[in-house]
Structures are given as C-alpha cells and as structure tokens.
Design an enzyme around this catalytic site. Structure first.
Site, mmCIF file in Angstrom:
data_model
loop_
_atom_site.group_PDB
_atom_site.id
_atom_site.type_symbol
_atom_site.label_atom_id
_atom_site.label_comp_id
_atom_site.label_asym_id
_atom_site.label_seq_id
_atom_site.Cartn_x
_atom_site.Cartn_y
_atom_site.Cartn_z
ATOM 1 N N SER A 131 10.493 -66.875 4.923
ATOM 2 C CA SER A 131 11.026 -65.549 4.056
ATOM 3 C C SER A 131 12.251 -65.868 3.539
ATOM 4 C CB SER A 131 10.921 -64.356 4.826
ATOM 5 O OG SER A 131 11.815 -64.484 5.868
ATOM 6 N N ALA A 137 20.698 -53.440 5.021
ATOM 7 C CA ALA A 137 21.711 -53.375 5.963
ATOM 8 C C ALA A 137 22.792 -54.119 5.549
ATOM 9 C CB ALA A 137 21.085 -53.974 7.329
ATOM 10 N N GLU A 160 24.521 -58.953 10.456
ATOM 11 C CA GLU A 160 24.164 -59.071 11.850
ATOM 12 C C GLU A 160 25.019 -58.841 12.747
ATOM 13 O OE1 GLU A 160 22.586 -62.995 12.257
ATOM 14 O OE2 GLU A 160 21.246 -62.936 10.683
ATOM 15 N N ASP A 174 11.704 -59.793 20.964
ATOM 16 C CA ASP A 174 12.692 -60.914 20.504
ATOM 17 C C ASP A 174 14.224 -59.998 20.086
ATOM 18 O OD1 ASP A 174 13.757 -63.316 20.108
ATOM 19 O OD2 ASP A 174 12.974 -63.552 18.201
ATOM 20 N N GLU A 207 21.036 -61.264 16.361
ATOM 21 C CA GLU A 207 20.555 -61.676 15.160
ATOM 22 C C GLU A 207 19.678 -60.732 14.684
ATOM 23 O OE1 GLU A 207 20.540 -63.797 17.631
ATOM 24 O OE2 GLU A 207 20.947 -65.744 17.243
HETATM 25 P P1 ATP Z 1 12.545 -65.879 11.203
HETATM 26 O O1 ATP Z 1 11.592 -65.283 10.240
HETATM 27 O O2 ATP Z 1 12.747 -67.278 11.080
HETATM 28 O O3 ATP Z 1 12.374 -65.417 12.520
HETATM 29 P P2 ATP Z 1 14.559 -63.879 10.662
HETATM 30 O O4 ATP Z 1 13.563 -63.028 11.192
HETATM 31 O O5 ATP Z 1 15.869 -63.713 10.638
HETATM 32 O O6 ATP Z 1 14.008 -65.230 10.875
HETATM 33 P P3 ATP Z 1 14.118 -62.614 8.085
HETATM 34 O O7 ATP Z 1 13.862 -61.308 8.735
HETATM 35 O O8 ATP Z 1 13.173 -62.894 6.848
HETATM 36 O O9 ATP Z 1 13.980 -63.832 8.990
HETATM 37 O O10 ATP Z 1 15.628 -62.498 7.615
HETATM 38 C C1 ATP Z 1 16.421 -63.563 7.151
HETATM 39 C C2 ATP Z 1 17.910 -63.079 7.216
HETATM 40 O O11 ATP Z 1 17.910 -62.073 6.128
HETATM 41 C C3 ATP Z 1 18.302 -62.264 8.223
HETATM 42 O O12 ATP Z 1 19.078 -63.213 9.167
HETATM 43 C C4 ATP Z 1 19.377 -61.304 7.732
HETATM 44 O O13 ATP Z 1 20.737 -61.904 7.782
HETATM 45 C C5 ATP Z 1 18.897 -61.139 6.354
HETATM 46 N N1 ATP Z 1 18.222 -59.858 6.337
HETATM 47 C C6 ATP Z 1 16.992 -59.435 6.870
HETATM 48 N N2 ATP Z 1 16.700 -58.136 6.665
HETATM 49 C C7 ATP Z 1 17.881 -57.600 6.159
HETATM 50 C C8 ATP Z 1 18.038 -56.162 5.708
HETATM 51 N N3 ATP Z 1 17.261 -55.363 5.613
HETATM 52 N N4 ATP Z 1 19.193 -56.201 5.323
HETATM 53 C C9 ATP Z 1 20.061 -57.147 4.710
HETATM 54 N N5 ATP Z 1 19.925 -58.407 5.362
HETATM 55 C C10 ATP Z 1 18.791 -58.846 6.004
#
Ligand code: ATP
Length: 331
Positions: free
Chosen positions: A46, A115, A119, A158, A162
């Site tokens: 994603s 957010a 992180e 999990d 992060e």
């Molecule tokens: P994976 O899918 O590989 O487990 P992930 O869970 O970190 O990775 P995502 O949930 O797609 O993947 O998020 C990717 C990144 O985008 C995160 O590491 C974070 O830094 C940023 N991110 C995710 N959600 C938010 C949010 N609600 N607000 C701001 N930044 C976000």
C-alpha cells in the site's frame, strides 16, 4: 499508476429499458471526493497518501492498496481483516478510525484518521529514548486502547512502535490491523506466524513449532490460540514500554532465530537507571505464562485490565482525561 492520477471512470450506470437507473445512488464517497497530496508512507502492499475531502475540507490519511499486489501475494484476506477490525473498533481515540472504504478497478481505498506526527518508532529514534513522563503517558494510552480492543474481541498481534502513530496533538493512534484477528463465537483456528520477532510472545513461537510438528496438535490448538494470542498483545506492550525507556529492544540478536531463543527464555536486561516503577511493570508484562501477564487475565478477574491500569507506574495518570489533557513535553 496507483489510480489517483488517472481516476477510473464511474462504472456505467445500469439502465432499465425505460431509461431510468435500476440502482439508487448510494451516496458513498469515491476517489473524486478527495484531493490527494503528499505520500505519508509506504507499506508492502500500500501507499498512504494525504487526502483532503472536497466535501468538508478535512484532512485524512488514505491508504491505497493495489489489488494486483494483494492478489499476487495472496494477501486479500489481510485487507479484509484490517477493514473488519477497524469497523469493529471505530470510536476509540487511541485507534485510527476508518471513515470510508471504497474501491475502483485497481485499488482499495481506506480513508482513515490522519496521524500527522508519524510513528512512535521515529520519535524514539530521534530522541534516543523517552522521558519517564512521556513513557507513562504513552504507556497509559496504549493500555487504554488495548483494554478497549480486547473488550471488542480484537487482537492486534503486531503491536510495535512502527504501528503506534502520533496525531497532531501527539496522542497515540494505533494502526495496522492487517494481521489483527477478530474473534468470533470463541471458535478459532490456530493461525500461522504473525508478528515481528522482537515483540513476539514465547507462546506464539511455541505454538508455531507445535503446529508444525504434528497435525494432532492442530485440533487442540484453537484454545491455545485463543488464550495466548490475546495476551500476546500484553507481551508486545511490555516490549514497547521497555523500548520507550531504554531506547533499544528488550529482545534482539543478530537473527530472528537468535532473538527467539532469548524470547523463549525471557532473557533480557535493564540498563542502569531504568525507572524502578517501569521496571516492575515490564517485569510483570514480560512473563512466560500468558495468563499471568499483568492485565491479561479474564475480564472481571483480579488480573483484568484494571489491574494493569492501577500499577504504580501509572500513579500520576488521570485516566478520565487521558485523551483530552495535553501531551507532556515530548522529550
Ligand atoms: P506493511 O503493509 O508492509 O505491514 P505498514 O503497515 O506500515 O506496512 P501502511 O499501514 O500502509 O503499511 O503504512 C505505511 C506507512 O504510512 C506507515 O509506516 C506510516 O508511516 C504511514 N501511515 C500509515 N497510516 C497513517 C496515518 N493514518 N497517518 C499518517 N501516516 C500514516
């Protein structure tokens, strides 16, 4: 290439022979309702984009999940699990809310809370470690969100820095329920490996080994899975509290395998100067027996989440205004 530069045309409305649409407009938002800004982050399947609603001007994080990636990696259930868990958890201030979910030909779109302060992992890296006041505040917010999550029968599986995001007021927003589990009617199958070595509870490693060894154990596994996975979030929570204060992992080694050896023996050490109350809390969370971890007992028992919340590490926390009081100085 992910769909937002080239929005998909709306699907042709199915018309009846009298020329009238056969389906009513649903009022569901679509891609066209958001203006996309910068990329906030990337996951394995994603991209998370800043999205401003054209309707009310509010800013959101829009998680754009590419369908072809999901299908290729056999991860379609990951996106479904995340959506299901978020829908069930909607409404707690410490968990990202899902406002809309829609899709087009190429992608799934989850419109979630923005957010804007990134992180917890980055915060720890930037500061080296957190002050005791900060660690108390964040540990309290995580504990409160965990209590809510578990009361809704959702296990995160999990939990790690992060996945602990910080909003514009530097409050916690737990995210990434892609590996989460929504318990239904108590009947659960044992599941395959999830989580991250440094935060993974010993019983999950042992369960993994057991289920691999013999299919006989699989039939006994649901109970094991139910009790242990739920309390594995408390183990991970202990690892997070340790890390916020020590500035390093509680359990880590050169490889996941070596890390697991330490996890199984609950082999870790506190650095000098580690806050005494925090030490006591961590010692009560990083316990081999899943049901003995502080707060992880059945609801209503003497070891339910209120036992965790009444630990002396949280003595200065005002639980009733935890989500409205300003965050302490971030240091
Ligand atoms: P994976 O899918 O590989 O487990 P992930 O869970 O970190 O990775 P995502 O949930 O797609 O993947 O998020 C990717 C990144 O985008 C995160 O590491 C974070 O830094 C940023 N991110 C995710 N959600 C938010 C949010 N609600 N607000 C701001 N930044 C976000």
């Amino acid at each position: 290439e992910l769909g937002y530069d080239e929005p998909s045309p709306p699907p042709p409305a199915p018309f009846a022979s009298n020329g009238k649409p056969t389906t009513k407009p649903t009022g569901k938002p679509t891609l066209q309702d958001f203006q996309f800004g910068r990329t906030l982050g990337e996951g394995a399947y994603s991209t998370v984009k800043l999205g401003t609603s054209r309707t009310d001007g509010k800013q959101y994080a829009v998680k754009v999940i590419t369908k072809s990636h999901l299908i290729r990696a056999h991860k379609t259930e990951t996106a479904a699990a995340e959506r299901k868990a978020l829908i069930r958890l909607n409404g707690h201030p410490g968990i990202v809310s899902l406002y809309h979910a829609f899709q087009d030909e190429w992608s799934l779109y989850f419109v979630i809370d923005l957010a804007s302060n990134g992180e917890m992992q980055s915060l720890i890296s930037r500061l080296g470690s957190l002050s005791t006041a900060c660690a108390q505040y964040y540990a309290a917010q995580i504990a409160d969100a965990l209590e809510y999550m578990h009361s809704k029968d959702v296990i995160h599986r999990d939990l790690k820095p992060e996945n602990l995001l910080l909003d514009d007021a530097f409050r916690i927003k737990i995210t990434d329920f892609g590996t989460g589990k929504v318990l239904e009617n108590g009947a659960q199958r044992a599941t395959t490996f999830v989580g991250t070595a440094q935060y993974q509870a010993p019983e999950l490693l042992e369960l993994k080994e057991t289920t691999k060894r013999s299919s006989f154990y699989l039939s006994a596994a649901p109970f094991v899975a139910l009790t242990s996975q739920y309390s594995s979030d408390y183990w991970a929570f202990g690892c997070v509290v340790y890390q916020m204060i020590a500035g390093r992992f509680a359990f880590n080694d050169r490889s996941d395998y070596l890390t697991w050896q330490k996890v199984k023996k609950v082999e870790y050490e506190f650095p000098n100067g580690f806050d005494e109350q925090a030490k006591n809390l961590v010692q009560q969370l990083l316990v081999h027996d899943p049901l003995k971890r502080l707060g992880a007992g059945p609801r209503g028992s003497s070891n339910d989440p209120s036992a965790l919340k009444s630990h002396t590490f949280f003595a200065s926390i005002v639980w009733a205004s935890l989500w409205t009081d300003p965050a302490p100085a971030i240091e």
